[in-house]
Design a protein around this motif. Structure first.
Motif, short mmCIF file in Angstrom:
data_model
loop_
_atom_site.label_atom_id
_atom_site.label_comp_id
_atom_site.label_asym_id
_atom_site.label_seq_id
_atom_site.Cartn_x
_atom_site.Cartn_y
_atom_site.Cartn_z
N GLY A 48 6.48 24.05 11.16
CA GLY A 48 6.09 25.41 11.50
C GLY A 48 6.52 25.67 12.93
O GLY A 48 7.23 24.86 13.53
N GLN A 73 2.89 30.02 13.06
CA GLN A 73 3.19 30.08 11.62
C GLN A 73 3.13 28.66 11.08
O GLN A 73 3.89 27.80 11.52
N GLU A 74 2.21 28.41 10.13
CA GLU A 74 2.02 27.06 9.59
C GLU A 74 2.27 27.05 8.10
O GLU A 74 2.05 28.05 7.42
N ASN A 75 2.72 25.91 7.59
CA ASN A 75 3.02 25.76 6.17
C ASN A 75 2.34 24.52 5.62
O ASN A 75 2.27 23.49 6.29
N LYS A 99 1.41 29.64 3.17
CA LYS A 99 1.80 30.02 4.54
C LYS A 99 0.60 30.62 5.24
O LYS A 99 -0.06 31.52 4.71
#
Length: 197
Positions: A48, A73-75, A99
């Protein structure tokens, strides 16, 4: 109420520091390896990123403070056993990819070893502003909005450019489905800061 107070306190601190002589501020970006530990979620690091602004103010040659405001923004990914663990409200046709977008406020204490190297540590509060998943039926939220953690790392300074590495351990259970299986975040970051002033 706590969220608003923390945000207001951070903004007051940032603006009061702007008038100080020893203040430096700038922009930053990093690669963020994000992991969510818990049942029903794949527990491995996913790529991310984060962008934001920071300020730092040294009280003396050794000690200072560094607040930051970042968009992250993280996944992560749903595990194959998600529907088995959350039988009553899981969406059997859910996408594997999740997401998450956070507004993140680290408040770090700085210790300057010398002019080149600094150690940073302190609390980090993250507020979930966007969640793109269909894990549950009826558009229910799977993730809590607040995540509190502790961050620690080191920074190397080259004039106005800084290179840093940091680790963040989440302390909050971010699972909003039920209390049976806690989900906790872990993050490893490497990035750059550029001083504007």
């Amino acid at each position: 109420m706590k969220k608003r107070f923390l945000l207001a306190a951070s903004m007051v601190l940032l603006f009061s520091m702007v008038k100080a002589q020893g203040l430096h501020y700038g922009v930053k970006a990093d690669l963020n390896l994000f992991q969510l530990d818990g049942q029903g979620i794949q527990s491995h690091y996913n790529f991310g990123g984060r962008l934001g602004v920071y300020a730092n103010y040294d009280f003396n040659k050794q000690w200072g403070i560094q607040p930051e405001l970042l968009y992250a923004q993280e996944n992560t990914r749903r595990d194959n056993d998600f529907s088995e663990r959350y039988i009553h409200n899981s969406n059997p046709t859910a996408s594997k990819n999740v997401k998450l977008s956070y507004l993140t406020l680290p408040l770090l204490l700085r210790y300057n070893i010398n002019r080149k190297f600094t150690i940073n540590a302190g609390p980090q509060y993250s507020f979930l502003v966007y969640e793109n998943d269909d894990l549950l039926t009826y558009n229910k939220n799977a993730f809590k909005r607040s995540d509190f953690g502790v961050a620690a790392g080191a920074t190397m300074t080259f004039d106005i450019l800084h290179i840093y590495a940091r680790y963040v351990l989440g302390l909050t259970n971010v699972n909003d489905i039920d209390d049976r299986y806690p989900w906790k975040t872990r993050q490893a970051q490497i990035g750059i800061d550029i001083d504007i002033k």
